[in-house]
Motif scaffolding. Structure first.
Motif, PDB file in Angstrom:
ATOM      1  N   LEU A   1     -44.703  28.520  68.249  1.00  0.00           N
ATOM      2  CA  LEU A   1     -43.874  29.605  67.706  1.00  0.00           C
ATOM      3  C   LEU A   1     -42.434  29.517  68.199  1.00  0.00           C
ATOM      4  CD1 LEU A   1     -46.112  32.795  67.772  1.00  0.00           C
ATOM      5  CD2 LEU A   1     -45.097  31.700  65.785  1.00  0.00           C
ATOM      6  N   LEU A   2     -42.258  29.273  69.472  1.00  0.00           N
ATOM      7  CA  LEU A   2     -40.900  29.175  70.019  1.00  0.00           C
ATOM      8  C   LEU A   2     -40.153  27.974  69.444  1.00  0.00           C
ATOM      9  CD1 LEU A   2     -41.515  30.193  73.720  1.00  0.00           C
ATOM     10  CD2 LEU A   2     -40.257  31.473  71.974  1.00  0.00           C
ATOM     11  N   ALA A   3     -40.838  26.846  69.296  1.00  0.00           N
ATOM     12  CA  ALA A   3     -40.205  25.657  68.713  1.00  0.00           C
ATOM     13  C   ALA A   3     -39.810  25.916  67.256  1.00  0.00           C
ATOM     14  CB  ALA A   3     -41.144  24.457  68.804  1.00  0.00           C
ATOM     15  N   ALA A   4     -40.680  26.586  66.511  1.00  0.00           N
ATOM     16  CA  ALA A   4     -40.365  26.907  65.119  1.00  0.00           C
ATOM     17  C   ALA A   4     -39.188  27.866  65.035  1.00  0.00           C
ATOM     18  CB  ALA A   4     -41.586  27.512  64.427  1.00  0.00           C
ATOM     19  N   TYR A   5     -39.172  28.844  65.908  1.00  0.00           N
ATOM     20  CA  TYR A   5     -38.065  29.798  65.923  1.00  0.00           C
ATOM     21  C   TYR A   5     -36.756  29.093  66.270  1.00  0.00           C
ATOM     22  CZ  TYR A   5     -35.220  33.844  67.073  1.00  0.00           C
ATOM     23  OH  TYR A   5     -34.220  34.771  67.112  1.00  0.00           O
ATOM     24  N   HIS A   6     -36.802  28.231  67.257  1.00  0.00           N
ATOM     25  CA  HIS A   6     -35.608  27.488  67.662  1.00  0.00           C
ATOM     26  C   HIS A   6     -35.113  26.603  66.517  1.00  0.00           C
ATOM     27  CE1 HIS A   6     -32.769  25.460  70.241  1.00  0.00           C
ATOM     28  NE2 HIS A   6     -33.283  24.299  69.882  1.00  0.00           N
ATOM     29  N   ALA A   7     -36.024  25.881  65.882  1.00  0.00           N
ATOM     30  CA  ALA A   7     -35.632  25.009  64.765  1.00  0.00           C
ATOM     31  C   ALA A   7     -35.059  25.828  63.615  1.00  0.00           C
ATOM     32  CB  ALA A   7     -36.835  24.196  64.288  1.00  0.00           C
TER      33      ALA A   7
ATOM     34  N   THR B   1     -33.555  28.804  63.735  1.00  0.00           N
ATOM     35  CA  THR B   1     -32.254  29.393  64.046  1.00  0.00           C
ATOM     36  C   THR B   1     -31.162  28.347  64.154  1.00  0.00           C
ATOM     37  OG1 THR B   1     -32.692  29.338  66.423  1.00  0.00           O
ATOM     38  CG2 THR B   1     -33.219  31.381  65.258  1.00  0.00           C
ATOM     39  N   ARG B   2     -31.517  27.122  64.451  1.00  0.00           N
ATOM     40  CA  ARG B   2     -30.535  26.038  64.546  1.00  0.00           C
ATOM     41  C   ARG B   2     -30.352  25.308  63.224  1.00  0.00           C
ATOM     42  NH1 ARG B   2     -27.681  27.261  68.807  1.00  0.00           N
ATOM     43  NH2 ARG B   2     -28.922  27.450  70.664  1.00  0.00           N
ATOM     44  N   GLY B   3     -31.144  25.668  62.216  1.00  0.00           N
ATOM     45  CA  GLY B   3     -31.035  25.015  60.915  1.00  0.00           C
ATOM     46  C   GLY B   3     -31.590  23.602  60.917  1.00  0.00           C
ATOM     47  N   ARG B   4     -32.432  23.296  61.883  1.00  0.00           N
ATOM     48  CA  ARG B   4     -33.026  21.963  61.971  1.00  0.00           C
ATOM     49  C   ARG B   4     -34.381  21.959  61.303  1.00  0.00           C
ATOM     50  NH1 ARG B   4     -31.844  21.258  68.341  1.00  0.00           N
ATOM     51  NH2 ARG B   4     -29.603  21.149  68.174  1.00  0.00           N
ATOM     52  N   GLY B   5     -34.769  20.795  60.841  1.00  0.00           N
ATOM     53  CA  GLY B   5     -36.094  20.669  60.262  1.00  0.00           C
ATOM     54  C   GLY B   5     -36.148  21.244  58.852  1.00  0.00           C
ATOM     55  N   GLN B   6     -37.214  20.957  58.198  1.00  0.00           N
ATOM     56  CA  GLN B   6     -37.413  21.462  56.853  1.00  0.00           C
ATOM     57  C   GLN B   6     -38.014  22.854  56.928  1.00  0.00           C
ATOM     58  OE1 GLN B   6     -39.916  18.560  55.046  1.00  0.00           O
ATOM     59  NE2 GLN B   6     -38.287  17.046  54.883  1.00  0.00           N
ATOM     60  N   ALA B   7     -37.584  23.704  56.037  1.00  0.00           N
ATOM     61  CA  ALA B   7     -38.047  25.092  56.046  1.00  0.00           C
ATOM     62  C   ALA B   7     -39.562  25.178  55.929  1.00  0.00           C
ATOM     63  CB  ALA B   7     -37.377  25.869  54.917  1.00  0.00           C
ATOM     64  N   VAL B   8     -40.160  24.312  55.138  1.00  0.00           N
ATOM     65  CA  VAL B   8     -41.612  24.361  54.966  1.00  0.00           C
ATOM     66  C   VAL B   8     -42.304  24.108  56.305  1.00  0.00           C
ATOM     67  CG1 VAL B   8     -43.589  23.231  53.865  1.00  0.00           C
ATOM     68  CG2 VAL B   8     -41.531  23.700  52.537  1.00  0.00           C
ATOM     69  N   ARG B   9     -41.819  23.136  57.060  1.00  0.00           N
ATOM     70  CA  ARG B   9     -42.427  22.837  58.362  1.00  0.00           C
ATOM     71  C   ARG B   9     -42.259  24.003  59.329  1.00  0.00           C
ATOM     72  NH1 ARG B   9     -40.938  16.508  59.525  1.00  0.00           N
ATOM     73  NH2 ARG B   9     -42.155  15.688  57.798  1.00  0.00           N
ATOM     74  N   VAL B  10     -41.129  24.654  59.296  1.00  0.00           N
ATOM     75  CA  VAL B  10     -40.888  25.803  60.161  1.00  0.00           C
ATOM     76  C   VAL B  10     -41.852  26.926  59.811  1.00  0.00           C
ATOM     77  CG1 VAL B  10     -39.219  27.601  60.766  1.00  0.00           C
ATOM     78  CG2 VAL B  10     -38.497  25.217  60.655  1.00  0.00           C
ATOM     79  N   HIS B  11     -42.040  27.195  58.530  1.00  0.00           N
ATOM     80  CA  HIS B  11     -42.948  28.262  58.099  1.00  0.00           C
ATOM     81  C   HIS B  11     -44.402  27.921  58.433  1.00  0.00           C
ATOM     82  CE1 HIS B  11     -39.570  30.192  56.379  1.00  0.00           C
ATOM     83  NE2 HIS B  11     -39.483  29.424  55.310  1.00  0.00           N
ATOM     84  N   ILE B  12     -44.774  26.658  58.276  1.00  0.00           N
ATOM     85  CA  ILE B  12     -46.139  26.252  58.627  1.00  0.00           C
ATOM     86  C   ILE B  12     -46.355  26.406  60.135  1.00  0.00           C
ATOM     87  CG2 ILE B  12     -47.687  24.254  58.800  1.00  0.00           C
ATOM     88  CD1 ILE B  12     -46.603  23.382  56.051  1.00  0.00           C
ATOM     89  N   ALA B  13     -45.367  25.993  60.924  1.00  0.00           N
ATOM     90  CA  ALA B  13     -45.483  26.141  62.380  1.00  0.00           C
ATOM     91  C   ALA B  13     -45.587  27.613  62.762  1.00  0.00           C
ATOM     92  CB  ALA B  13     -44.292  25.484  63.070  1.00  0.00           C
ATOM     93  N   ASN B  14     -44.815  28.476  62.096  1.00  0.00           N
ATOM     94  CA  ASN B  14     -44.921  29.910  62.354  1.00  0.00           C
ATOM     95  C   ASN B  14     -46.317  30.428  62.025  1.00  0.00           C
ATOM     96  OD1 ASN B  14     -42.489  31.079  63.439  1.00  0.00           O
ATOM     97  ND2 ASN B  14     -41.480  30.466  61.556  1.00  0.00           N
TER      98      ASN B  14
END
Length: 107
Positions: A15-21, A23-36
């Motif tokens: 969760l923290l890694a997804a939040y960090h990514a 907020t920094r605009g890193r990574g693909q949005a789909v990966r961030v949402h899946i990680a969340n």
């Protein structure tokens, strides 16, 4: 430490890694949402095992938000495409700007 505790710690890191990514605009949005979604599911499960119901509720809401974001991305695949930056006062952003107070020589 029990398996549920390890799951909780791993989920918290996800969760923290997804939040960090995000907020920094890193990574693909789909990966961030899946990680969340994965992180909130794991952390919510650990919270339920320890009868920490406020945390279960928070992670359930976090999971719903992640699922809605993934659904929205599926329906609108180009939602994260950045639009061109507007120009300021007719000056292209690529043009160098002279420092304040410096003299320029006109040709």
């Amino acid at each position: 430490m029990a398996l549920t505790d390890w799951t909780g710690w791993a989920s918290a890191v996800i969760l923290l890694a997804a939040y960090h990514a995000g907020t920094r605009g890193r990574g693909q949005a789909v990966r961030v949402h899946i990680a969340n979604a994965v992180g909130s599911l794991g952390l919510g499960s650990m919270s339920a095992a320890h009868h920490a119901w406020p945390s279960v509720g928070l992670n359930a809401i976090w999971l719903i938000i992640a699922a809605a974001a993934l659904r929205s991305r599926r329906l609108h695949p180009n939602a994260d495409v950045k639009q061109p930056t507007a120009r300021r006062a007719g000056v292209a952003l690529e043009e160098p700007v002279a420092p304040a107070g410096s003299a320029t020589i006109a040709s």
